[in-house]
Design an enzyme around this catalytic site. Structure first.
Site, PDB file in Angstrom:
ATOM      1  N   TYR A  59      16.848  -5.689  12.955  1.00 51.18           N
ATOM      2  CA  TYR A  59      16.483  -5.555  11.533  1.00 51.18           C
ATOM      3  C   TYR A  59      17.487  -6.294  10.643  1.00 51.18           C
ATOM      4  CZ  TYR A  59      15.206  -2.936   7.244  1.00 51.18           C
ATOM      5  OH  TYR A  59      14.812  -2.565   5.980  1.00 51.18           O
TER       6      TYR A  59
ATOM      7  N   ALA B 139      19.459  -8.753  11.468  1.00 49.23           N
ATOM      8  CA  ALA B 139      19.342 -10.200  11.679  1.00 49.23           C
ATOM      9  C   ALA B 139      18.160 -10.755  10.878  1.00 49.23           C
ATOM     10  CB  ALA B 139      19.174 -10.504  13.166  1.00 49.23           C
TER      11      ALA B 139
ATOM     12  N   SER C 246       0.802  -1.234   0.000  1.00 52.37           N
ATOM     13  CA  SER C 246       0.000   0.000   0.000  1.00 52.37           C
ATOM     14  C   SER C 246       0.830   1.276   0.000  1.00 52.37           C
ATOM     15  CB  SER C 246      -0.917  -0.002   1.229  1.00 52.37           C
ATOM     16  OG  SER C 246      -0.142  -0.159   2.409  1.00 52.37           O
ATOM     17  N   ARG C 247       2.097   1.175   0.386  1.00 51.06           N
ATOM     18  CA  ARG C 247       2.936   2.386   0.480  1.00 51.06           C
ATOM     19  C   ARG C 247       4.364   2.061   0.015  1.00 51.06           C
ATOM     20  NH1 ARG C 247       4.082   3.975   5.472  1.00 51.06           N
ATOM     21  NH2 ARG C 247       3.102   2.331   6.704  1.00 51.06           N
TER      22      ARG C 247
END
Ligand code: NAP
Length: 248
Positions: A156, A158, A15-16
């Protein structure tokens, strides 16, 4: 370019940002798109409207990709409305940055669940249909943080490194059935995720990037679109870095 067959494509977090650019690109390739999101209904409706306005087909499907029941329900929803998922783009992701000394267990768990467990859940949920159809494309969004590490992003990095190991393993499991499994590792791309870091961080990052600027979501989408295409039929288990030379 090979002739294009219209496929059913699910883009998680479509969506973004990068996911939306991927959804629009795949719709432009003639595929029917399921746009998954978790909370921002307005953004999802805008993404669907943009694809429809360009003459494409898209639906929005809500669901937390880190939650098994939600994933099973959203995959069934896509199957009922469009057909079995033939292209899966595991794009949904979040950050909960902190130095490890200060990182709370929730920040670790949330990132693992949304960024890595989601890849396992969604891939497993669509695999049966792909195996039956003897064709499939799974492309997951890793990150340069998962290849080289990044201070403040141990959780993040990992999760994103985990995606690379997952990708190679699943590629080996199902390669003989006409299904390819690859990853794309973006560098610093201009989206809501990086806007949250502020202008100073973006300016400092741009100075370290060989091409001298942040990337655009469309520049990541084109790599994903290639891996999802017929043209990439002999590429599997790979991670393509799209970072403007950041890691050089
Ligand atoms: P973004 O702009 O923050 O958009 C995130 C998208 O993921 C939104 O559509 C959001 O939906 C969805 N989402 C978040 N949590 C979800 C969940 N639990 N279930 C389902 N959907 C969920 O992110 P982005 O910058 O485009 O990043 C996209 C991917 O690229 C991520 O995997 C990210 O880690 C990776 N990446 C980004 C960069 C970068 O520089 N931007 C660099 C490397 C890798 P709602 O709108 O409903 O919240």
């Amino acid at each position: 370019m090979s002739e294009i067959t219209s496929r059913v494509a699910l883009v998680t977090g479509g969506s973004r940002g990068i996911g939306r650019a991927i959804a629009e690109l795949l719709a432009g390739h003639g595929h029917q798109i399921a746009i998954n999101y978790v909370s921002n209904e307005v953004a999802a409706a805008e993404a669907v409207a943009a694809i429809e306005a360009a003459g494409g087909t898209a639906i929005a499907v809500r669901g937390d990709v880190g939650d098994q029941e939600a994933v099973d329900a959203l995959i069934k929803d896509v199957q009922d409305r469009l057909g079995p998922v033939e292209i899966l783009v595991n794009n949904a992701g979040i950050t909960r940055d902190d130095l490890l000394m200060r990182m709370r267990p929730e920040a670790w768990d949330d990132v693992m669940q949304t960024n890595l467990k989601s890849v396992y859940l969604c891939s497993r949920a669509v695999m049966r249909g792909m195996l039956r159809g003897r064709w499939g494309r799974i492309v997951s969004l890793s990150s340069v943080a998962g290849v080289y590490g990044n201070p403040g992003q141990a959780n993040y990095a990992a999760a994103k490194a985990g995606i690379i190991g997952f990708t190679m393993s699943l590629a080996k499991e199902i390669g003989s059935r006409g299904i390819t499994v690859n990853a794309v590792a973006p560098g610093f791309i201009a989206t809501d995720m990086t806007a949250a870091l502020g202008d100073d961080v973006a300016t400092a990052a741009a100075e370290k990037i060989t091409l001298g600027r942040l990337g655009l979501p469309e520049e990541v989408a084109s790599a994903v679109g290639y891996l999802a295409s017929e043209d990439a039929s002999y590429i599997t288990g790979q991670t393509i870095v799209v970072d403007g030379g950041l890691a050089l």
